[in-house]
Motif scaffolding. Structure first.
Motif, PDB file in Angstrom:
ATOM      1  N   GLY A   1      28.128 -23.356 -38.928  1.00  0.00           N
ATOM      2  CA  GLY A   1      28.555 -24.706 -38.585  1.00  0.00           C
ATOM      3  C   GLY A   1      27.665 -25.401 -37.579  1.00  0.00           C
ATOM      4  O   GLY A   1      28.054 -26.416 -37.002  1.00  0.00           O
TER       5      GLY A   1
ATOM      6  N   PRO B   1      32.297 -21.512 -33.767  1.00  0.00           N
ATOM      7  CA  PRO B   1      31.477 -22.696 -33.501  1.00  0.00           C
ATOM      8  C   PRO B   1      30.979 -22.777 -32.059  1.00  0.00           C
ATOM      9  O   PRO B   1      30.014 -23.489 -31.789  1.00  0.00           O
ATOM     10  CB  PRO B   1      32.411 -23.863 -33.834  1.00  0.00           C
ATOM     11  CG  PRO B   1      33.786 -23.305 -33.691  1.00  0.00           C
ATOM     12  CD  PRO B   1      33.685 -21.872 -34.111  1.00  0.00           C
TER      13      PRO B   1
ATOM     14  N   GLN C   1      32.729 -24.862 -42.615  1.00  0.00           N
ATOM     15  CA  GLN C   1      31.839 -25.368 -41.567  1.00  0.00           C
ATOM     16  C   GLN C   1      30.570 -26.004 -42.136  1.00  0.00           C
ATOM     17  O   GLN C   1      29.479 -25.822 -41.603  1.00  0.00           O
ATOM     18  CB  GLN C   1      31.459 -24.239 -40.598  1.00  0.00           C
ATOM     19  CG  GLN C   1      32.634 -23.609 -39.870  1.00  0.00           C
ATOM     20  CD  GLN C   1      32.212 -22.429 -39.018  1.00  0.00           C
ATOM     21  OE1 GLN C   1      32.042 -21.322 -39.523  1.00  0.00           O
ATOM     22  NE2 GLN C   1      32.032 -22.643 -37.724  1.00  0.00           N
ATOM     23  N   GLN C   2      30.723 -26.761 -43.205  1.00  0.00           N
ATOM     24  CA  GLN C   2      29.585 -27.456 -43.780  1.00  0.00           C
ATOM     25  C   GLN C   2      30.020 -28.853 -44.188  1.00  0.00           C
ATOM     26  O   GLN C   2      31.189 -29.207 -44.047  1.00  0.00           O
ATOM     27  CB  GLN C   2      29.042 -26.682 -44.986  1.00  0.00           C
ATOM     28  CG  GLN C   2      30.052 -26.474 -46.085  1.00  0.00           C
ATOM     29  CD  GLN C   2      29.645 -25.406 -47.083  1.00  0.00           C
ATOM     30  OE1 GLN C   2      28.508 -24.980 -47.149  1.00  0.00           O
ATOM     31  NE2 GLN C   2      30.597 -24.960 -47.881  1.00  0.00           N
TER      32      GLN C   2
ATOM     33  N   ASN D   1      30.345 -18.158 -42.131  1.00  0.00           N
ATOM     34  CA  ASN D   1      31.102 -18.695 -40.997  1.00  0.00           C
ATOM     35  C   ASN D   1      30.854 -17.907 -39.720  1.00  0.00           C
ATOM     36  O   ASN D   1      30.514 -16.722 -39.750  1.00  0.00           O
ATOM     37  CB  ASN D   1      32.602 -18.661 -41.289  1.00  0.00           C
ATOM     38  CG  ASN D   1      33.069 -19.733 -42.247  1.00  0.00           C
ATOM     39  OD1 ASN D   1      34.205 -19.726 -42.687  1.00  0.00           O
ATOM     40  ND2 ASN D   1      32.200 -20.673 -42.583  1.00  0.00           N
TER      41      ASN D   1
END
Length: 558
Positions: free
Chosen positions: A87, A156, A115-116, A153
């Protein structure tokens, strides 16, 4: 069943042939490319020349290997899924995506639960120009769909998080280079089906590890820091299957090889018959964990340590709001992007704010939100006062904060109901009915049984379908409750079979939430009263379970 080969005429579509019958249609499509779906790139000019109307089912599926998705709800327009490991993004990348969406797309972009970012509404003939622009900012769309390792993943806030055992993001980037790279990797383009991986050092369960085919989660063993390995999690294909411990502990230097070899085992031995049974979970169901562990050791050529102590807490972090970083004097500011949907102007503004207040980095989360990291503490007040933060709040209501929604019928070929606008409307109605106080809940929407909204991993989940009401076909949901990932992962259970998506839905959901909150508080109070639980908490045994079951009554919708 038909099998598929490339037509000998370069300007003709793929046609059915009478060669050996494949186990399913997609296996036939891959066979037409000699097992490498990336070879569809060789035929893209001819497909563009023939026009979208002439695309065959094989071509529509094979385009997914290069990140291009034909969308039935928007005839002639496509979606592109952009690979963004862990991400992580930079301001110039968001600007590039915004510019492409504005000029070539339909000015709608979506942050996904992997996360894209998905770029929407472009024509097939613009794909080469989009790729060129993306390459200029170190992005691409290769192997983001169908039978590939999807975007990997990670936490973050990796590298910044005070609550991490280790920064696992370099390992995520290494794995992405090994499995996909900058130009695609044919070694991993012929998996039986999709394959999801998460690698995290975060102690607060922010990546839904138990829903992944492979998950590396933070652990310690004999003073060494590394990961325990979980395998066989999934959403869809029969519902949420919680990943199982493989009884393996790996240090960081061993981890990439373990993930790669497990992926190869799935590639070489995974089921390839009915698509609904082609996930890693079903190979593990057939083999058992002991055989999988033995096969992994044989592939690696050395023994593996047994699992260590799971260092994760029972908490679940969404990383929204202002968070202290491990770097002295810096903060990360997590912003709620309602259901992950944004427009080019908002992306441009996120990029600008990340440069003014941070260092130009942006992080995307599995809850479809975004984070501006590396903000000096003295700058936080200025950032919080920016107009964009009235749209993307760091302090959303408890019913919007944990809201996740798949794409729905707006753009998805499989969805049976509209999800995103309905999710926002429901959160607003719940704010009015239940107030904007109380502990946040995760509320996830999936527009079909595929479960892309992770509805069985949420406090409250919705699975969309069609039903008949007064002789008319209407949108409806089944309601699930009690799902979560983490050391005590459990699949949410269906508690209400059919609720039409009409004006009565908020009232039904409000009743469910009140019952659920009461039940959850009772369970937590009982757990705190259990001296064995208290002792385990004091000792930091996050994965310990009380041997005495805590009674739980069924949820009521009154």
């Amino acid at each position: 069943m038909e099998s598929f080969q490339i037509s000998p005429k370069a300007d003709a579509p793929f046609v059915a042939s009478q060669c050996a019958t494949p186990s399913n249609a997609v296996e036939g499509y891959k066979a037409s490319m000699d097992g490498d779906g990336l070879r569809i790139l060789e035929h893209l000019p001819q497909m563009i020349g023939r026009g979208v109307e002439s695309l065959t089912p094989a071509e529509k599926e094979l385009l997914k290997w290069v990140g291009i998705f034909y969308r039935r709800p928007t005839p002639g327009k496509f979606m592109m899924r952009i690979r963004m490991p862990n991400g992580f993004a930079r301001s110039e990348q968001l600007r590039a995506i915004a510019e492409l969406s504005r000029r070539l797309g339909n000015q709608v972009v979506d942050i996904t639960t992997r996360q894209q970012i998905e770029l929407r509404g472009f024509t097939l003939d613009s794909a080469p120009e989009i790729w060129e622009k993306l390459r200029g900012v170190d992005l691409h769309s290769l192997q983001t769909g169908i039978d590939n390792v999807r975007n990997i993943n990670g936490c973050p806030l990796a590298g910044l998080n005070q609550h991490e055992l280790l920064d696992a993001s370099p390992l995520v980037q290494d794995l992405d280079r090994m499995i996909v790279g900058d130009h695609g990797n044919p070694e991993f383009t012929n998996l039986p089906r999709k394959f999801n991986i998460t690698v995290t050092g975060c102690l607060d369960n922010c990546t839904h590890a138990e829903s992944q085919d492979i998950a590396l989660v933070p652990a310690k063993k004999a003073g060494r820091i590394g990961f325990n390995v979980l395998v066989g999690g999934k959403m869809g294909s029969g519902g949420f299957t919680v990943a199982s411990p493989l009884n393996v502990f790996v240090e960081v230097f061993q981890a990439a090889a373990v993930v790669v070899e497990l992926t190869k085992i799935y590639r070489d031995y995974g089921p390839r018959e009915a698509r609904s049974r082609c996930r890693f979970a079903f190979l593990i169901e057939e083999w058992g964990l002991s055989r999988l562990r033995a096969e992994l050791i044989e592939h690696l050529g050395h023994e593996l340590a047994f699992q260590g102590r799971d260092m994760r807490s029972s908490a679940h972090a969404d990383h929204l709001g202002v968070t202290r970083q491990k770097q002295e004097g810096f903060r990360s500011v997590g912003l709620c992007i309602p259901t992950g949907r944004a427009n080019p102007e908002q992306l441009d503004e996120l990029a600008r704010l990340s440069e003014i207040y941070g260092n130009g980095e942006i992080r995307l989360t599995t809850a479809q939100n975004t984070i501006i990291p590396n903000v000096p503490a003295d700058y936080v007040g200025g950032l919080l006062a920016e107009p964009l933060l009235r749209e993307f709040s760091p302090r959303p209501s408890p019913f919007l904060r944990g809201m996740v929604a798949c794409v729905g019928t707006d753009y998805c070929n499989l969805a049976q109901i509209e999800t995103k606008s309905r999710a926002i409307e429901l959160s607003e109605a719940l704010d009015k009915k239940l107030g904007e106080t109380g502990n946040p809940l995760t509320i996830h929407w999936s527009g079909c049984p595929a479960g892309c909204g992770n509805h069985q991993a949420a406090d409250i989940g919705f699975r969309g379908f069609k039903t008949k009401l007064d002789g008319k076909l209407v949108d409806a949901v089944a309601i699930y409750a009690g799902g979560q990932t983490g050391p005590h992962a459990v699949a949410g259970e269906e508690i209400v079979e059919t609720v039409p998506c009409d004006e009565n839905l908020p009232e039904v959901v409000a009743n469910v939430i009140e019952s659920y909150r009461f039940e959850k508080e009772a369970r937590e109070h009982a757990a705190l009263s259990d001296p064995l639980c208290a002792a385990a908490a004091t000792a930091g045994l996050a994965s310990w379970h009380s041997p005495r079951p805590i009674p739980s009554s069924s949820l009521s919708t009154n």
